[in-house]
Design an enzyme around this catalytic site. Structure first.
Site, short mmCIF file in Angstrom:
data_model
loop_
_atom_site.label_atom_id
_atom_site.label_comp_id
_atom_site.label_asym_id
_atom_site.label_seq_id
_atom_site.Cartn_x
_atom_site.Cartn_y
_atom_site.Cartn_z
CB CYS A 169 -0.97 -0.04 1.17
SG CYS A 169 -1.97 -1.55 1.12
CG HIS A 310 -1.87 4.58 5.24
ND1 HIS A 310 -1.78 4.31 3.90
CD2 HIS A 310 -2.07 3.37 5.85
CE1 HIS A 310 -1.90 3.01 3.70
NE2 HIS A 310 -2.08 2.42 4.86
CD GLU A 321 -1.78 8.12 8.91
OE1 GLU A 321 -2.85 7.49 8.82
OE2 GLU A 321 -1.30 8.80 7.97
CE LYS A 342 -5.49 4.48 1.82
NZ LYS A 342 -4.52 5.51 2.26
CG HIS A 347 -6.44 0.89 1.34
ND1 HIS A 347 -5.52 1.53 0.54
CD2 HIS A 347 -5.72 0.24 2.29
CE1 HIS A 347 -4.29 1.26 0.98
NE2 HIS A 347 -4.39 0.49 2.03
CG PHE A 407 0.01 -5.87 4.40
CD1 PHE A 407 -0.58 -5.01 5.30
CD2 PHE A 407 -0.75 -6.93 3.91
CE1 PHE A 407 -1.89 -5.19 5.72
CE2 PHE A 407 -2.07 -7.12 4.32
CZ PHE A 407 -2.64 -6.25 5.22
#
Lengths: 419, 78
Positions: A169, A310, A321, A342, A347, A407
């Site tokens: 991502c 994010h 975050e 998002k 996403h 990830f």
């Protein structure tokens, strides 16, 4: 070091086809999340996705505008989305490299998180059904991640660097950051950079659902499912699409009178060294990524006006975050606006950082920050900062910071500046 | 024109995205119809599926024109 500016933008998103159409949708509070109706989700707990609106007409995506029917079998959909976003960005920039010299000075760096998952699943099924001879000669090139760059390079005659990023991502942000550095170092004068993804299929949904990453509580009210920082958030909503920017060396852009959206002034990266899917609990990965980007830009947190987070709408990630942003910004937290687009797009995995870079430069260019949809009740740890709930906000944006975390504990942050 | 020829030409038109009148019997897939090596592999697969025949690799390599394909299929099904 040579300066790098953004001179073209393109986006294919669940909100709309086109960067400007998507942007207008974001400002209007439009969500691109809907019920999945193009494949069976009866046995999958998450039944919604951010699906690109298809059709002919304004704001709708028509693959045939970008790829001939004959060539479609040679590429899985993520490549088609990527070509479309690149076509849009190049057209927007007005850069048409026709001489050998210009073509060699123009490169491509479009990544993807997952690549051609639908085609991989279909082809594996042929083998499972005993039809191995039916596997297409186009199977491999239709699924390979770097074939977005490859196809864009072929279509537009771009003979500079032909590269691709794969960092889950963070892909889109890494692609833009890395491509900027290629221009800074002189490998190219112009780069088409971004990310593309089209993994909303049974295999992709099953995989992320098994990892317990997806929202499952809003199947009947899809537009409410992506709700970063809200108490009711329960996971991310997978989306599809692509984003691209045309990055250009500043003097090159100026010499041809190109419109300049913003300058890429900072790029930071970090690794969590912690867990395959979960972010480090203390947020130090994201913290270091942002800190490195600001350091690279020579900018202090006080100077940052907007953070495109994010913010995927997962219970854990959103707070981690936000905690990192608070720690980095200190007292400057009171003056910054931070939102998660998002909430509207879902996403887009490997394309997320790319469309969010587009939104960040538009926030600078248009002096307005897009909202965080569905943020009615921020959870306890998500207060004390302007998260731009529900409605867009007019404000001057000189510096914007865009975060992407993936990830594998991979983090990337970009800093854009008004020119 | 035989039924096989019609069906072969239809497949060629669909897969290579060429005008029907260009698909003459003597047309070469690569030289006249713009196919590349991967396109020809896919064409052979399409013929196999349409006509229920198996075209081994060494035979496939010799199918260079529309007529080659028609002849192979008519012989195999004959």
């Amino acid at each position: 070091m040579r300066r790098v500016v953004v001179t073209g933008i393109g986006a294919v998103t669940p909100v709309a086809n086109g960067a400007q159409a998507t942007w207008q949708g974001l400002l209007d509070g439009k969500s691109g999340i809907r019920a999945i109706d193009n494949f069976d989700v009866s046995d999958i707990p998450a039944k919604i996705g951010g699906m690109v609106p298809r059709g002919t007409g304004a704001g709708l995506f028509n693959a045939e505008d970008h790829v001939s029917v004959k060539d479609m079998k040679k590429m899985d959909e993520f490549i088609i989305f990527g070509i479309a976003a690149a076509d849009q960005a190049l057209a927007d920039s007005g850069w048409v490299p026709e001489t050998e010299e210009d073509q060699e000075a123009t490169g491509v760096m479009i990544g993807s998180g997952i690549g051609g998952l639908p085609r991989i699943a279909e082809s594996a099924q042929l083998i499972a059904d005993g039809k191995i001879r039916r596997v297409s000669p186009f199977f491999i090139p239709s699924c390979l991640i770097n074939l977005v760059s490859g196809q864009v390079s072929i279509k537009h005659g771009l003979k500079g660097p032909n590269h691709a990023v794969v960092t889950a991502c963070s892909t889109g942000a890494h692609a833009i950051g890395d491509a900027s550095r290629m221009i800074m170092l002189g490998d190219a004068d112009v780069m088409v950079a971004g990310g593309a993804e089209a993994a909303v299929c049974r295999l992709g949904m099953a995989g992320f659902a098994a990892a317990r990453a997806l929202s499952t509580g809003y199947n009947d009210t899809p537009t409410e499912a992506s709700r970063p920082w809200d108490q009711g958030r329960d996971g991310f909503v997978m989306g599809e699409g692509a984003g691209c920017v045309v990055l250009e060396e500043y003097e090159h852009a100026k010499a041809r009178g190109a419109r300049i959206y913003a300058e890429v002034v900072g790029y930071g990266m970090s690794g969590d060294a912690y867990h395959i899917t979960a972010p480090a609990a203390d947020g130090n990965g994201g913290f270091r990524s942002m800190r490195n980007a600001l350091r690279n830009a020579g900018v202090t947190p006080e100077q940052v006006d907007y953070v495109n987070a994010h913010g995927t709408s997962t219970p854990l990630g959103d707070e981690i975050e936000l905690g990192a942003v608070k720690r980095l910004f200190g007292d400057a937290i009171n003056d910054v606006s931070m939102s998660s687009t998002k909430s509207a797009t879902g996403h887009l995995l490997g394309a997320a950082g790319a469309i969010e870079a587009v939104f960040s430069v538009l926030a600078i260019h248009e002096s307005v920050v897009p909202p965080t949809l569905n943020l009615h009740n921020p959870s306890e740890a998500c207060r004390g900062i302007d998260l731009v709930p529900l409605e867009a906000k007019q404000r001057k944006v000189n510096y914007a910071l865009s975060n992407s975390f993936g990830f594998g504990g991979t983090n990337a942050s970009l800093v854009f500046k008004s020119v | 024109m035989s039924d096989v020829a019609d069906r072969v030409k239809k497949i060629v038109v669909e897969h290579l995205g060429v005008e029907e009148d260009k698909v003459t019997e003597n047309a070469s897939f690569i030289d006249d119809l713009g196919a590349d090596s991967l396109d020809t592999v896919e064409l052979v697969m399409a013929f196999e599926e349409e006509f229920g025949v198996e075209i081994p690799d060494d035979a496939a390599e010799k199918i260079l024109t529309v007529k080659d394909a028609i002849d192979f299929i008519e012989k195999a099904n004959g």
